[in-house]
Design an enzyme around this catalytic site. Sequence first.
Site, PDB file in Angstrom:
ATOM      1  N   GLU A 130      79.114 137.046  36.917  1.00  0.00           N
ATOM      2  CA  GLU A 130      80.372 136.745  37.603  1.00  0.00           C
ATOM      3  C   GLU A 130      81.119 135.628  36.888  1.00  0.00           C
ATOM      4  OE1 GLU A 130      80.296 134.968  41.571  1.00  0.00           O
ATOM      5  OE2 GLU A 130      82.114 136.077  42.037  1.00  0.00           O
TER       6      GLU A 130
ATOM      7  N   SER B  85      84.536 141.054  49.491  1.00  0.00           N
ATOM      8  CA  SER B  85      85.722 141.809  49.089  1.00  0.00           C
ATOM      9  C   SER B  85      85.374 143.290  49.067  1.00  0.00           C
ATOM     10  CB  SER B  85      86.272 141.355  47.738  1.00  0.00           C
ATOM     11  OG  SER B  85      85.330 140.663  47.006  1.00  0.00           O
TER      12      SER B  85
ATOM     13  N   TYR C  55      76.589 138.228  49.711  1.00  0.00           N
ATOM     14  CA  TYR C  55      75.929 136.968  49.348  1.00  0.00           C
ATOM     15  C   TYR C  55      76.240 135.879  50.382  1.00  0.00           C
ATOM     16  CZ  TYR C  55      74.505 138.235  44.529  1.00  0.00           C
ATOM     17  OH  TYR C  55      73.908 138.781  43.430  1.00  0.00           O
TER      18      TYR C  55
END
Lengths: 361, 397
Positions: B244, B161, B128
């Site tokens: 999220e 990540s 993103y």
Amino acid sequence: MDFALSDDQIAMQASAKRVLERCAPLEAVRKAAARDRGPVNAAAGELAALGVREMLVATDLGGLGLGLLDAAIVQEQCGAAAAPADIIAPSMAVEGLMAAGSRDQQAAWLARVVSGEVRLACAVAERAGARDDAGVRSSASGLSGASVFVLGAADATHVMVADQDGRVHIVAAEGPGVGLRALPAIDEVRVFSRIDLDNARSEALVGENSPGRGVDRMVTVGRLLLAADTLGAAQTMLDRAVAYAQERKQFGRVIGSFQAVKHMCAEMAAELEPCRSLVWHAAHALDEGADEAEVMACLAKAHLAEVGTFIARTATEVHGGMGFTDLLGLHFWFKRIGANRQLLGGPERVRHDAARLQGWV
Amino acid sequence: MDLRLSARHAAFRDHVLAVLDSNRDKAPTSEHRGLKHPRRLAWQRLLIENGIAARTVPEAYGGFGAPPDILEARIIAEAFASTGLPRPLANQGISMLVPTLLELGTEEQKQTLVRPTLHGEMVWCQGYSEPGSGSDLASLATRAHIDGDDYVINGQKIWTSTAREADMIFCLVRTEADAPKHKGISYLLFSMATPGIEIRPLVDMTGAANFNEVFFTDVRVPRRQIMGAPGEGWAVANATLKHERGMLGDPSATKARFMRLVALMRRETVDGMALMHNPLLRDRLLALQARVFAMQANGLRVTTRQLRNEPAGMPELVVKLQGCELNHEIARLAIDALGELGLLYGDHPQLRDAGEWQQMYMYDLGLIIGGGTAQIQKNIISERGLGLPREPRASGG
């Protein structure tokens, strides 16, 4: 599982809000601060009509048998209006009678409370921190000494007084050897008093619980309701700050479009919203006799003191110079929140009590 | 108000606790390193088979297939907080992509991607943020043009990540260069083994590379590997981000962390006195306890509102901001309580709690910034919650 107000509670919340808006607008708050008893009596009468006198009294004693969550909901609205009357002392008194009185004493006193014949003030501040120059001793000849920041004394017929050993006594407000005087205080809307006792005749509450249980219950209930009052007062200050930020223009824009101001409002809302759940949870835990109930009441009191202080200051600041003036009357809420913070123990004291209850001291 | 569980939910709680208790010896520990360590995958499988993980995902896609039940989800979270056993996998693939796939994916995508993701066999990373597009994500510049049956991607992502461990990436790319900024984005799913992808670890303040930079040079992805229609990636991304926000700020995890701090302060002594008996530290601890209680109660209120299908309001809006801040404050008090020992980092006999407080104190600052910064959260609270004017939008709205 259902963590929400019931339909009845929502209706009562709305009624309390409506009657207090009607009988305690800003002009009435101003008059009360100038020691005009008219608006005070009007607000007290409206609250009585809602049933607050009998609210916490058990049904077999002629009451409504409601709980502290119901009381907290009403008290929150008193705080929201900065009303000159509230239900803190009456609620502490009913709970104190139930915890410290014998069965006969409960029946006799509570019947008179429900009828309105008796109105009880509470002199228990020393239980949450005794000064050298205050304290009440009990002896064969009666009660002697002094207690400060007596709650609910302005129109009380009797005062529930805790002595140094934690026993609770009832004295007549106008009896011999009893002197009640209003204290000069920053929050002028409500009345805080000092009681001086000189061998005053009293009736000791002689229930089965050990001495201290009654006064501790009174303090716990008082702390919970002070937290509820601050919740309402802080919500009003936040609402007014947001409304002002949407109206007031500078540099050709409403100030609520500047991020500096938006974030002040967001921080207030973010701190205050969980407080509502905390107060509800603490009240419900006390009603259910849950293990952590007293700890929660202490932490609700301490946390609302901190969040309330932050909001009182920040909401005033959002109003700019106008917030500082008497014109808007915001200071009545500011002072109320400040008073609630100290009554029955400031946050450090109350957190210490919460630590003690958990065996951490 | 009634905080008791119904008989059915009480039975469910007992079931979860019984499964966890009887399988305690199968739980992975810090010794079992690697996202795909067999022990970790076996634990995940066991949790799914017993309806404790992937509970509401249909069986056909590799889940347990129970109907959604907010309270069951809460009971599961509390059971892990109270037992201290390792939680079900909750990586970005499982927590964010799978719900989005189930909502917006094609049948083929659901069939091939959901099961291995849930079982931890297919690890995902999220493409993103970009160096120039953080809070203003919709300004992203990684572009993809069509060449035959493929998209060809060029650009760079950051804050990715598990990029090095990931098998796959769900990635936002600009496919329509001339469209308004929210309209020209597409949501692509592709393998991290695709030629043209370069990963550079991004070392952060913890000393570890918890994130990466990912570079794309002429990366070819078949056009059918898109979720949603071309140019509709922003709506898909918002569906994912909604999931999220739910990941950050779990109050039962905060309470578990608080209880570990209580244990530390009762155990650790300075000058022969337990830290708990230092009145200044204890006062700070109690101030935090009040906030832990408040966020727990707020969580009960959020759950109740979800059970009643009430729209999200202020109680939901404040969770990320307040929850992440509170977690960080708990770690901060632990560091202050440890004093000089809180400076130790790495193997040492005097290191306390395996250095987790040092780690959390730093890592959690990242969580305050990531997933929508604290400042963006305050914009959201003031705009959606309080009705204050929106921030100006530079272009394309």
